[in-house]
Design a protein around this motif. Structure first.
Motif, PDB file in Angstrom:
ATOM      1  N   MET A  51       0.856  -1.175   0.000  1.00  0.00           N
ATOM      2  CA  MET A  51       0.000   0.000   0.000  1.00  0.00           C
ATOM      3  C   MET A  51       0.902   1.237   0.000  1.00  0.00           C
ATOM      4  O   MET A  51       1.802   1.355   0.813  1.00  0.00           O
ATOM      5  CB  MET A  51      -0.880  -0.036   1.261  1.00  0.00           C
ATOM      6  CG  MET A  51      -1.841   1.100   1.346  1.00  0.00           C
ATOM      7  SD  MET A  51      -2.953   1.183   2.781  1.00  0.00           S
ATOM      8  CE  MET A  51      -3.358  -0.452   3.200  1.00  0.00           C
ATOM      9  N   LYS A  79      -5.463   7.699   3.320  1.00  0.00           N
ATOM     10  CA  LYS A  79      -6.912   7.616   3.113  1.00  0.00           C
ATOM     11  C   LYS A  79      -7.538   6.559   4.022  1.00  0.00           C
ATOM     12  O   LYS A  79      -8.579   6.801   4.637  1.00  0.00           O
ATOM     13  CB  LYS A  79      -7.230   7.302   1.645  1.00  0.00           C
ATOM     14  CG  LYS A  79      -8.711   7.281   1.346  1.00  0.00           C
ATOM     15  CD  LYS A  79      -8.981   7.048  -0.121  1.00  0.00           C
ATOM     16  CE  LYS A  79     -10.467   7.003  -0.413  1.00  0.00           C
ATOM     17  NZ  LYS A  79     -10.729   6.753  -1.822  1.00  0.00           N
ATOM     18  N   THR A  80      -6.912   5.404   4.136  1.00  0.00           N
ATOM     19  CA  THR A  80      -7.413   4.349   5.007  1.00  0.00           C
ATOM     20  C   THR A  80      -7.427   4.819   6.461  1.00  0.00           C
ATOM     21  O   THR A  80      -8.399   4.600   7.186  1.00  0.00           O
ATOM     22  CB  THR A  80      -6.550   3.074   4.874  1.00  0.00           C
ATOM     23  OG1 THR A  80      -6.590   2.637   3.517  1.00  0.00           O
ATOM     24  CG2 THR A  80      -7.032   1.972   5.785  1.00  0.00           C
ATOM     25  N   GLU A  92      -2.640   5.888  -0.131  1.00  0.00           N
ATOM     26  CA  GLU A  92      -3.667   4.910   0.240  1.00  0.00           C
ATOM     27  C   GLU A  92      -3.693   4.696   1.751  1.00  0.00           C
ATOM     28  O   GLU A  92      -4.756   4.527   2.350  1.00  0.00           O
ATOM     29  CB  GLU A  92      -3.423   3.578  -0.470  1.00  0.00           C
ATOM     30  CG  GLU A  92      -3.659   3.638  -1.966  1.00  0.00           C
ATOM     31  CD  GLU A  92      -3.178   2.384  -2.677  1.00  0.00           C
ATOM     32  OE1 GLU A  92      -2.363   1.618  -2.099  1.00  0.00           O
ATOM     33  OE2 GLU A  92      -3.598   2.178  -3.825  1.00  0.00           O
TER      34      GLU A  92
END
Length: 110
Positions: free
Chosen positions: A1, A8-9, A5
């Motif tokens: 990842m 955002k997670t 990302e």
């Protein structure tokens, strides 16, 4: 990842965590977001953060997949007014703190 990302997670996880204690982030804790509707606390927060530069109606259609079940501008505005401005301030403080701690412990450099 990759890093974006991961951010955002982390952001989505923080919003979900805030939704568990939403009474701390709404204008009227005893009644705001107490009934189940299309716009629950976490959905609304995620929608606001993910909005781009289009009109609200276009953003709503894009988010709800261009269906007839799309929420109205009025329903969005009514729900948005229930969220305290401090909710976003706290969210970004938490995000900054979480990302900073992650970078310190993983020794990543931006």
């Amino acid at each position: 990842m990759n890093f974006s990302e991961e951010v955002k997670t982390t952001l989505w996880d923080l919003i979900d965590g805030m939704a568990l204690n939403k009474s701390n982030y709404v204008v009227h804790p005893s009644k705001d977001f107490s009934r189940k509707k299309k716009w629950d606390f976490s959905t609304l927060m995620k929608f606001i953060i993910s909005m781009e530069s289009q009109s609200l109606k276009n953003e709503l259609h894009k988010y709800f997949g261009y269906t007839t079940k799309c929420s109205t501008n009025a329903s969005f505005n009514q729900r948005r007014a229930q969220i305290s401005p401090d909710a976003f301030k706290d969210l970004f403080f938490l995000l900054h703190h979480t990302i900073t701690i992650t970078l310190i412990f993983t020794k990543d450099i931006l």
